[in-house]
Write a protein that holds these residues in place. Structure first.
Motif, PDB file in Angstrom:
ATOM      1  N   GLU A  69      25.622  38.876  19.880  1.00 48.60           N
ATOM      2  CA  GLU A  69      27.061  39.022  20.101  1.00 48.60           C
ATOM      3  C   GLU A  69      27.469  40.488  20.158  1.00 48.60           C
ATOM      4  OE1 GLU A  69      28.949  36.912  16.963  1.00 48.60           O
ATOM      5  OE2 GLU A  69      28.646  34.948  17.873  1.00 48.60           O
ATOM      6  N   ARG A  70      26.744  41.335  19.425  1.00 48.32           N
ATOM      7  CA  ARG A  70      27.009  42.779  19.417  1.00 48.32           C
ATOM      8  C   ARG A  70      25.718  43.496  19.061  1.00 48.32           C
ATOM      9  NH1 ARG A  70      27.232  44.643  14.203  1.00 48.32           N
ATOM     10  NH2 ARG A  70      27.662  43.101  12.553  1.00 48.32           N
ATOM     11  N   ASN A  71      25.768  44.806  19.014  1.00 51.50           N
ATOM     12  CA  ASN A  71      24.583  45.599  18.710  1.00 51.50           C
ATOM     13  C   ASN A  71      24.243  45.524  17.222  1.00 51.50           C
ATOM     14  OD1 ASN A  71      23.713  48.845  18.005  1.00 51.50           O
ATOM     15  ND2 ASN A  71      22.525  47.714  19.500  1.00 51.50           N
ATOM     16  N   PHE A  72      23.036  45.044  16.911  1.00 56.10           N
ATOM     17  CA  PHE A  72      22.579  44.953  15.526  1.00 56.10           C
ATOM     18  C   PHE A  72      21.395  45.874  15.245  1.00 56.10           C
ATOM     19  CE2 PHE A  72      24.779  40.901  16.033  1.00 56.10           C
ATOM     20  CZ  PHE A  72      25.502  40.817  14.852  1.00 56.10           C
ATOM     21  N   GLY A  73      20.755  46.427  16.272  1.00 53.62           N
ATOM     22  CA  GLY A  73      19.624  47.316  16.066  1.00 53.62           C
ATOM     23  C   GLY A  73      18.299  46.665  16.415  1.00 53.62           C
ATOM     24  N   LYS A  74      17.293  47.511  16.671  1.00 50.59           N
ATOM     25  CA  LYS A  74      15.994  47.018  17.112  1.00 50.59           C
ATOM     26  C   LYS A  74      15.308  46.164  16.049  1.00 50.59           C
ATOM     27  CE  LYS A  74      13.488  49.546  19.816  1.00 50.59           C
ATOM     28  NZ  LYS A  74      12.603  50.610  20.349  1.00 50.59           N
ATOM     29  N   GLY A  75      15.480  46.521  14.782  1.00 47.99           N
ATOM     30  CA  GLY A  75      14.880  45.722  13.719  1.00 47.99           C
ATOM     31  C   GLY A  75      15.395  44.292  13.739  1.00 47.99           C
ATOM     32  N   ALA A  76      16.696  44.125  13.966  1.00 48.20           N
ATOM     33  CA  ALA A  76      17.289  42.791  14.050  1.00 48.20           C
ATOM     34  C   ALA A  76      16.767  42.040  15.274  1.00 48.20           C
ATOM     35  CB  ALA A  76      18.810  42.892  14.097  1.00 48.20           C
ATOM     36  N   ALA A  77      16.581  42.752  16.388  1.00 45.55           N
ATOM     37  CA  ALA A  77      16.053  42.122  17.601  1.00 45.55           C
ATOM     38  C   ALA A  77      14.644  41.585  17.353  1.00 45.55           C
ATOM     39  CB  ALA A  77      16.061  43.118  18.758  1.00 45.55           C
ATOM     40  N   LEU A  78      13.819  42.369  16.679  1.00 39.87           N
ATOM     41  CA  LEU A  78      12.463  41.907  16.379  1.00 39.87           C
ATOM     42  C   LEU A  78      12.473  40.751  15.384  1.00 39.87           C
ATOM     43  CD1 LEU A  78      10.483  45.266  16.141  1.00 39.87           C
ATOM     44  CD2 LEU A  78      10.450  43.599  17.987  1.00 39.87           C
ATOM     45  N   LYS A  79      13.345  40.833  14.387  1.00 40.18           N
ATOM     46  CA  LYS A  79      13.447  39.751  13.395  1.00 40.18           C
ATOM     47  C   LYS A  79      13.827  38.444  14.076  1.00 40.18           C
ATOM     48  CE  LYS A  79      14.334  37.453   9.559  1.00 40.18           C
ATOM     49  NZ  LYS A  79      13.232  36.714   8.899  1.00 40.18           N
ATOM     50  N   ALA A  80      14.815  38.491  14.967  1.00 36.41           N
ATOM     51  CA  ALA A  80      15.233  37.286  15.682  1.00 36.41           C
ATOM     52  C   ALA A  80      14.077  36.719  16.501  1.00 36.41           C
ATOM     53  CB  ALA A  80      16.421  37.593  16.587  1.00 36.41           C
ATOM     54  N   ALA A  81      13.335  37.606  17.138  1.00 36.66           N
ATOM     55  CA  ALA A  81      12.184  37.161  17.937  1.00 36.66           C
ATOM     56  C   ALA A  81      11.110  36.544  17.046  1.00 36.66           C
ATOM     57  CB  ALA A  81      11.622  38.334  18.732  1.00 36.66           C
ATOM     58  N   PHE A  82      10.775  37.213  15.950  1.00 33.88           N
ATOM     59  CA  PHE A  82       9.774  36.671  15.023  1.00 33.88           C
ATOM     60  C   PHE A  82      10.169  35.258  14.582  1.00 33.88           C
ATOM     61  CE2 PHE A  82       8.402  41.108  13.259  1.00 33.88           C
ATOM     62  CZ  PHE A  82       7.848  41.420  14.492  1.00 33.88           C
ATOM     63  N   ASP A  83      11.467  35.054  14.332  1.00 36.67           N
ATOM     64  CA  ASP A  83      11.940  33.754  13.845  1.00 36.67           C
ATOM     65  C   ASP A  83      11.810  32.655  14.895  1.00 36.67           C
ATOM     66  OD1 ASP A  83      12.599  34.864  11.409  1.00 36.67           O
ATOM     67  OD2 ASP A  83      14.738  35.038  11.842  1.00 36.67           O
ATOM     68  N   HIS A  84      11.831  33.018  16.173  1.00 35.08           N
ATOM     69  CA  HIS A  84      11.876  32.024  17.239  1.00 35.08           C
ATOM     70  C   HIS A  84      10.532  31.816  17.951  1.00 35.08           C
ATOM     71  CE1 HIS A  84      16.210  32.631  16.705  1.00 35.08           C
ATOM     72  NE2 HIS A  84      16.367  31.468  17.295  1.00 35.08           N
ATOM     73  N   ILE A  85       9.522  32.581  17.581  1.00 36.88           N
ATOM     74  CA  ILE A  85       8.235  32.488  18.274  1.00 36.88           C
ATOM     75  C   ILE A  85       7.329  31.460  17.600  1.00 36.88           C
ATOM     76  CG2 ILE A  85       6.072  33.770  18.622  1.00 36.88           C
ATOM     77  CD1 ILE A  85       7.761  36.179  19.402  1.00 36.88           C
ATOM     78  N   ASP A  86       6.633  30.656  18.421  1.00 38.46           N
ATOM     79  CA  ASP A  86       5.697  29.679  17.865  1.00 38.46           C
ATOM     80  C   ASP A  86       4.294  29.816  18.452  1.00 38.46           C
ATOM     81  OD1 ASP A  86       6.115  28.754  20.418  1.00 38.46           O
ATOM     82  OD2 ASP A  86       7.017  26.846  19.826  1.00 38.46           O
ATOM     83  N   THR A  87       4.034  30.891  19.201  1.00 38.00           N
ATOM     84  CA  THR A  87       2.687  31.121  19.710  1.00 38.00           C
ATOM     85  C   THR A  87       1.842  31.825  18.647  1.00 38.00           C
ATOM     86  OG1 THR A  87       3.467  33.183  20.734  1.00 38.00           O
ATOM     87  CG2 THR A  87       3.368  31.231  22.131  1.00 38.00           C
ATOM     88  N   PRO A  88       0.516  31.678  18.687  1.00 36.25           N
ATOM     89  CA  PRO A  88      -0.341  32.311  17.674  1.00 36.25           C
ATOM     90  C   PRO A  88      -0.266  33.836  17.698  1.00 36.25           C
ATOM     91  CG  PRO A  88      -1.560  30.628  18.884  1.00 36.25           C
ATOM     92  CD  PRO A  88      -0.269  30.822  19.608  1.00 36.25           C
ATOM     93  N   LEU A  89      -0.017  34.405  18.874  1.00 32.38           N
ATOM     94  CA  LEU A  89       0.040  35.864  19.025  1.00 32.38           C
ATOM     95  C   LEU A  89       1.386  36.285  19.587  1.00 32.38           C
ATOM     96  CD1 LEU A  89      -3.447  36.535  20.698  1.00 32.38           C
ATOM     97  CD2 LEU A  89      -2.874  36.762  18.269  1.00 32.38           C
ATOM     98  N   LEU A  90       1.826  37.465  19.189  1.00 32.64           N
ATOM     99  CA  LEU A  90       3.018  38.048  19.782  1.00 32.64           C
ATOM    100  C   LEU A  90       2.763  39.511  20.103  1.00 32.64           C
ATOM    101  CD1 LEU A  90       4.704  40.017  17.560  1.00 32.64           C
ATOM    102  CD2 LEU A  90       5.108  37.790  16.518  1.00 32.64           C
ATOM    103  N   GLY A  91       3.445  39.992  21.110  1.00 32.65           N
ATOM    104  CA  GLY A  91       3.368  41.391  21.489  1.00 32.65           C
ATOM    105  C   GLY A  91       4.751  41.994  21.524  1.00 32.65           C
ATOM    106  N   TYR A  92       4.794  43.309  21.584  1.00 32.80           N
ATOM    107  CA  TYR A  92       6.058  44.033  21.558  1.00 32.80           C
ATOM    108  C   TYR A  92       5.996  45.116  22.618  1.00 32.80           C
ATOM    109  CZ  TYR A  92       9.193  47.718  19.694  1.00 32.80           C
ATOM    110  OH  TYR A  92      10.116  48.721  19.550  1.00 32.80           O
ATOM    111  N   LEU A  93       7.034  45.174  23.448  1.00 35.26           N
ATOM    112  CA  LEU A  93       7.085  46.141  24.540  1.00 35.26           C
ATOM    113  C   LEU A  93       8.507  46.653  24.671  1.00 35.26           C
ATOM    114  CD1 LEU A  93       5.548  47.258  27.206  1.00 35.26           C
ATOM    115  CD2 LEU A  93       6.708  45.368  28.359  1.00 35.26           C
TER     116      LEU A  93
END
Length: 238
Positions: A69-93
């Motif tokens: 909804e608004r800017n929360f920062g890169k740490g929040a973006a990664l946290k949201a992604a970590f919470d929603h991922i169900d694959t064995p591996l994840l990458g970051y770019l």
């Protein structure tokens, strides 16, 4: 399709880069050594990035998005992604294309033995000020974490998702991903990768947020290291 690998891409006001970025990601998915999808996390962009992301993802099934909804920062973006991922591996770019998706192939061969594999931009293609500020920031983090990384902040990483989900993300903690894996008794490795000049858009970093921010975050990490809870279950009944 059973995906094996999810690439997280935090985005903040990167409309100038998005067309090239999405094209490169789509090309990489077609030849990746693992069945791969992409999760774009828009961190409250005020330009046309959210619209471009929605349109592209609606036409490409291996692309998903989260839009804040608004800017929360890169740490929040990664946290949201970590919470929603169900694959064995994840990458970051990062979205600025100073690292390319195809270079995940340089890291993937090591992820079986290691729990986090990160790039090392040995030949940086940045301005002098950016190189100096990054070097200082890396030095400060190394002093506090002793993670032996040359390039902690490299925006090209692969992790085992189980380790990512055990990281208690706080603002700024994305700078300490290797150290947080070590806290879990994980194994980490650094691999040299190419670094490219920014094609478009503007860097969101300066000396202040590359030095003062990490310095403050280091004290938070020291508290985190002292307070971090970890355990292993030897046996249990059902």
């Amino acid at each position: 399709m059973k995906y094996e690998f999810t690439i997280i891409v935090p985005v903040f006001n990167e409309q100038e880069c998005l067309h090239e970025l999405l094209g490169q990601l789509k090309a990489y998915l077609a030849k990746a050594s693992k069945i791969t999808r992409v999760l774009l996390v828009d961190d409250g962009s005020t330009d046309s990035s959210p619209q471009l992301i929605r349109e592209f993802c609606s036409q490409n099934e291996s692309f998903r998005y989260i839009i804040f909804e608004r800017n929360f920062g890169k740490g929040a973006a990664l946290k949201a992604a970590f919470d929603h991922i169900d694959t064995p591996l994840l990458g970051y770019l990062d979205a600025d294309l100073q690292t390319y998706p195809q270079d995940f192939e340089k890291l993937l061969p090591f992820i079986g033995e290691y729990d986090l594999v990160t790039g090392w931009r040995r030949d940086r293609k940045d301005t002098l000020v950016k190189r100096i500020s990054s070097k200082v920031g890396n030095g400060v983090r190394h002093f506090f974490t002793s993670d032996k990384m040359h390039d902690t902040g490299c925006p090209l990483k692969i992790m085992k998702t189980s380790f990512a989900k055990n990281i208690p993300m706080f603002k700024g903690l994305q700078r300490f991903l290797p150290a947080m894996v070590l806290l879990q008794n994980g194994k980490i490795k650094e691999v040299e990768i190419p670094h490219y000049p920014r094609l478009a858009g503007k860097s969101k970093y300066n000396f202040r947020n590359r030095f003062m921010g990490p310095l403050i975050d280091c004290f938070a990490y020291v508290w985190m290291k002292k307070s971090y809870i970890k355990y292993k279950i030897g046996d249990r009944n059902e």
